[in-house]
Design a protein around this motif. Structure first.
Motif, PDB file in Angstrom:
ATOM      1  N   VAL A   1      -1.457 -10.403   1.599  1.00 14.49           N
ATOM      2  CA  VAL A   1      -0.629  -9.622   0.976  1.00 14.49           C
ATOM      3  C   VAL A   1      -0.003  -8.922   2.176  1.00 14.49           C
ATOM      4  N   GLU A   2       1.495  -8.812   1.877  1.00 12.82           N
ATOM      5  CA  GLU A   2       2.193  -7.995   2.901  1.00 12.82           C
ATOM      6  C   GLU A   2       2.573  -6.843   2.624  1.00 12.82           C
ATOM      7  N   THR A   3       3.121  -6.614   1.215  1.00 15.85           N
ATOM      8  CA  THR A   3       3.548  -5.222   0.821  1.00 15.85           C
ATOM      9  C   THR A   3       3.253  -5.136  -0.716  1.00 15.85           C
ATOM     10  N   VAL A   4       2.714  -3.808  -0.889  1.00 16.78           N
ATOM     11  CA  VAL A   4       2.356  -3.505  -2.374  1.00 16.78           C
ATOM     12  C   VAL A   4       3.402  -2.101  -2.614  1.00 16.78           C
ATOM     13  N   ARG A   5       4.074  -2.051  -3.775  1.00 13.78           N
ATOM     14  CA  ARG A   5       5.002  -0.860  -4.071  1.00 13.78           C
ATOM     15  C   ARG A   5       5.130  -0.826  -5.635  1.00 13.78           C
ATOM     16  N   ALA A   6       5.514   0.346  -6.127  1.00 15.80           N
ATOM     17  CA  ALA A   6       5.794   0.795  -7.447  1.00 15.80           C
ATOM     18  C   ALA A   6       7.151   0.344  -7.649  1.00 15.80           C
ATOM     19  N   VAL A   7       7.503  -0.386  -8.894  1.00 19.70           N
ATOM     20  CA  VAL A   7       8.855  -0.546  -9.036  1.00 19.70           C
ATOM     21  C   VAL A   7       9.052  -0.149 -10.599  1.00 19.70           C
ATOM     22  N   ARG A   8      10.241  -0.406 -11.118  1.00 17.78           N
ATOM     23  CA  ARG A   8      10.276   0.101 -12.644  1.00 17.78           C
ATOM     24  C   ARG A   8       9.668  -0.571 -13.563  1.00 17.78           C
ATOM     25  N   GLY A   9       8.821  -0.007 -14.233  1.00 23.41           N
ATOM     26  CA  GLY A   9       7.873  -0.681 -15.287  1.00 23.41           C
ATOM     27  C   GLY A   9       6.744  -1.205 -14.808  1.00 23.41           C
ATOM     28  N   GLY A  10       6.260  -0.941 -13.404  1.00 23.59           N
ATOM     29  CA  GLY A  10       4.992  -1.297 -13.124  1.00 23.59           C
ATOM     30  C   GLY A  10       5.002  -1.557 -11.495  1.00 23.59           C
ATOM     31  N   ALA A  11       4.564  -2.674 -10.811  1.00 28.01           N
ATOM     32  CA  ALA A  11       4.231  -2.739  -9.339  1.00 28.01           C
ATOM     33  C   ALA A  11       4.567  -4.125  -8.924  1.00 28.01           C
ATOM     34  N   GLU A  12       4.892  -4.239  -7.927  1.00 28.33           N
ATOM     35  CA  GLU A  12       5.093  -5.456  -7.121  1.00 28.33           C
ATOM     36  C   GLU A  12       4.443  -5.716  -6.041  1.00 28.33           C
TER      37      GLU A  12
ATOM     38  N   MET B   1       4.840 -22.399 -11.350  1.00 29.99           N
ATOM     39  CA  MET B   1       5.427 -21.287 -10.582  1.00 29.99           C
ATOM     40  C   MET B   1       6.046 -22.026  -9.349  1.00 29.99           C
ATOM     41  N   THR B   2       6.955 -21.729  -8.950  1.00 30.50           N
ATOM     42  CA  THR B   2       7.671 -21.969  -7.485  1.00 30.50           C
ATOM     43  C   THR B   2       7.498 -20.925  -6.469  1.00 30.50           C
ATOM     44  N   PRO B   3       7.580 -21.346  -5.136  1.00 33.96           N
ATOM     45  CA  PRO B   3       7.349 -20.263  -4.205  1.00 33.96           C
ATOM     46  C   PRO B   3       8.502 -19.391  -4.396  1.00 33.96           C
ATOM     47  N   GLY B   4       8.487 -18.129  -4.273  1.00 36.52           N
ATOM     48  CA  GLY B   4       9.599 -17.081  -4.272  1.00 36.52           C
ATOM     49  C   GLY B   4       9.551 -16.541  -5.490  1.00 36.52           C
ATOM     50  N   ASP B   5       9.114 -17.207  -6.667  1.00 33.15           N
ATOM     51  CA  ASP B   5       9.384 -16.876  -7.976  1.00 33.15           C
ATOM     52  C   ASP B   5       8.276 -15.234  -8.353  1.00 33.15           C
ATOM     53  N   ALA B   6       8.793 -14.552  -9.175  1.00 30.13           N
ATOM     54  CA  ALA B   6       8.070 -13.393  -9.548  1.00 30.13           C
ATOM     55  C   ALA B   6       7.103 -13.768 -10.812  1.00 30.13           C
ATOM     56  N   ALA B   7       5.879 -13.719 -10.588  1.00 27.40           N
ATOM     57  CA  ALA B   7       4.819 -14.056 -11.628  1.00 27.40           C
ATOM     58  C   ALA B   7       4.323 -12.688 -12.073  1.00 27.40           C
ATOM     59  N   ALA B   8       4.126 -12.920 -13.667  1.00 28.74           N
ATOM     60  CA  ALA B   8       3.740 -11.519 -14.377  1.00 28.74           C
ATOM     61  C   ALA B   8       2.300 -11.572 -14.593  1.00 28.74           C
ATOM     62  N   SER B   9       1.690 -10.239 -14.390  1.00 28.73           N
ATOM     63  CA  SER B   9       0.408 -10.447 -14.990  1.00 28.73           C
ATOM     64  C   SER B   9       0.241  -9.107 -15.614  1.00 28.73           C
ATOM     65  N   ASP B  10      -0.724  -8.542 -16.279  1.00 25.21           N
ATOM     66  CA  ASP B  10      -1.024  -7.039 -16.863  1.00 25.21           C
ATOM     67  C   ASP B  10      -1.623  -6.574 -15.387  1.00 25.21           C
ATOM     68  N   VAL B  11      -2.557  -7.084 -14.892  1.00 24.77           N
ATOM     69  CA  VAL B  11      -3.103  -6.336 -13.774  1.00 24.77           C
ATOM     70  C   VAL B  11      -3.142  -7.512 -12.458  1.00 24.77           C
ATOM     71  N   VAL B  12      -2.756  -6.882 -11.270  1.00 26.83           N
ATOM     72  CA  VAL B  12      -3.092  -7.480  -9.953  1.00 26.83           C
ATOM     73  C   VAL B  12      -4.262  -6.706  -9.250  1.00 26.83           C
ATOM     74  N   VAL B  13      -5.257  -7.700  -8.784  1.00 34.46           N
ATOM     75  CA  VAL B  13      -6.320  -6.856  -7.889  1.00 34.46           C
ATOM     76  C   VAL B  13      -6.007  -7.433  -6.529  1.00 34.46           C
ATOM     77  N   VAL B  14      -5.918  -6.478  -5.795  1.00 34.04           N
ATOM     78  CA  VAL B  14      -5.910  -6.766  -4.451  1.00 34.04           C
ATOM     79  C   VAL B  14      -7.184  -6.868  -3.560  1.00 34.04           C
ATOM     80  N   GLY B  15      -7.729  -7.937  -3.122  1.00 31.74           N
ATOM     81  CA  GLY B  15      -9.021  -8.028  -2.469  1.00 31.74           C
ATOM     82  C   GLY B  15     -10.056  -8.461  -3.338  1.00 31.74           C
ATOM     83  N   GLY B  16     -10.821  -9.369  -2.378  1.00 29.62           N
ATOM     84  CA  GLY B  16     -12.051  -9.962  -3.395  1.00 29.62           C
ATOM     85  C   GLY B  16     -13.374  -9.571  -2.768  1.00 29.62           C
ATOM     86  N   GLY B  17     -13.393  -8.249  -2.348  1.00 32.93           N
ATOM     87  CA  GLY B  17     -14.724  -7.854  -2.079  1.00 32.93           C
ATOM     88  C   GLY B  17     -15.440  -7.053  -3.354  1.00 32.93           C
ATOM     89  N   ALA B  18     -16.387  -6.111  -3.037  1.00 33.83           N
ATOM     90  CA  ALA B  18     -17.250  -5.581  -4.110  1.00 33.83           C
ATOM     91  C   ALA B  18     -16.232  -4.970  -4.977  1.00 33.83           C
TER      92      ALA B  18
END
Length: 404
Positions: free
Chosen positions: A121-132, A1-18
């Protein structure tokens, strides 16, 4: 993966707290989704090690990271009389954040579809087919991740409007005493022998780890946090004038502030973006307990994900939230004496039932019986007042993470 590319996961979890770690733990255990956890890079945004405590009966999948547990609990009334209970089958358990983080990171690495990303993390938003999720890597490069669902555990910039805004704020010392001063079999949940503030309530909290080591905390329920100097003074007084610990060494500290409010926390921030943890309403309004609710919600989300459903269940039921709103207002107005209220609950209600009540898993009939152990007229007057109160915002308070 190179900086700027869009990487895909089923789930992204923002934050490593409890909340973030718990959800990643349950999702990778189910093995039905690829998971990326985004945690802050090393620096001021990365929290120090902290403790999370909760009660549980039987096994829950966290046994490997429980660093201590207690089968006996104690509450000291303001009059000095202790109430000691054994809430079997429940035990009170402590998890250190570093141990939990290592366990979840290892599980992600071995899952084949999981990873941990250190980024801001700078922004989280819904997009077509998921979120970005747009984020910045430590080197300054930008990166965009896409997922079918994003679960965001970051604190809200300002709490939602509420009728009552209180904080549970605390500072704790991990102490090492020169002589054996603690009984490692008994945890002190609330010690109301400390001086009480003019508004709200205060208590000590002692979790013995060995005969000469313990986590000792000073906690207040009030409208605003104290200065570090004020916490230190209160802790010094508690350790020496009430616990009589004698010579001791403070090996580590922790401090935080937890919102206690009847605000309505929205669990959805977009079509495929969900809030979890305190930001999603997991903190129990009248007690500050969060970790147990986070575990229940994480298991439910993992089960829904496995079934192909995009739902996030409410952390607490409506009846529990309604009762908490009344108690919060009664405490805030001074109609109810906080130390007397909580001490009497432990004196009058069977311990196992009381812990289930505090977790929101009791029946209506059980709750009616518990209600008879509370001051009736102040609670009824407060319940009658609530529908006529407007919800207002309060300034952000630099919240910490619940130690419960």
């Amino acid at each position: 993966m190179t900086p700027g590319d869009a990487a895909a996961s089923d789930v992204v979890v923002v934050g490593g707290g409890a909340a973030g770690l718990s959800l990643a733990h349950r999702l990778t255990g189910a093995g039905t989704a690829t998971v990326t956890v985004i945690e802050p890079p090393d620096g001021p945004l990365r929290p120090a090690e902290r403790t999370w405590c909760y009660w549980e009966a039987g096994t829950d999948g966290l046994e490997g990271v429980v660093s201590a547990s207690w089968a006996t609990l104690r509450v000291h009334g303001a009059d000095g009389r202790p109430v000691t209970v054994e809430p079997a089958p429940f035990t009170y358990r402590m998890v250190r954040s570093t141990d939990f983080e290592h366990r979840v990171h290892d599980r992600l690495a071995r899952s084949g579809g999981g990873r941990v990303l250190r980024a801001t993390v700078e922004t989280v938003r819904a997009v077509r087919g998921g979120a970005e999720v747009r984020c910045k890597l430590p080197g300054g490069w930008s990166l965009t991740l896409r997922a079918r669902r994003v679960f965001d555990s970051r604190p809200l910039p300002t709490p939602p409007p509420a009728r009552t805004h209180l904080l549970q704020h605390f500072r704790g010392w991990f102490v090492h005493t020169d002589t054996e001063r603690f009984d490692p079999t008994v945890a002190d949940l609330m010690d109301f022998r400390v001086p009480q503030p003019a508004h709200g309530l205060a208590f000590g909290y002692v979790l013995p780890l060995t005969p000469d080591r313990a986590l000792v905390e000073y906690t207040e329920f009030s409208r605003s946090a104290l200065t570090t100097e004020a916490y230190e003074s209160a802790l010094g007084h508690y350790c020496q004038e009430i616990l009589h610990l004698g010579a001791l060494t403070v090996e580590q500290t922790e401090q935080g502030a937890i919102p206690m409010t009847d605000a309505r926390f929205p669990r959805r921030a977009g079509t495929s973006v969900f809030r979890i943890g305190t930001a999603g309403g997991a903190t129990r309004p009248a007690t500050g307990y969060t970790f147990a609710a986070v575990q229940r919600q994480s298991r439910a989300i993992a089960a829904a994900q496995q079934a192909g459903q995009g739902t996030v269940p409410a952390p607490h039921g409506r009846r529990a939230l309604a009762m908490d709103a009344v108690l919060l207002r009664a405490l805030d107005t001074g109609r109810v004496d906080g130390p007397e209220f909580f001490t009497n609950l432990f004196r009058r209600v069977p311990a196992e039932r009381l812990l289930r009540f505090l977790d929101g898993t009791t029946s209506l009939r059980e709750e009616w019986g518990i209600g008879r152990s509370t001051p009736a007229w102040p609670m009824l007057a407060t319940a009658a007042e609530l529908p006529f109160l407007s919800r207002r915002r309060r300034p952000a308070a630099n919240p910490g993470e619940s130690h419960r």
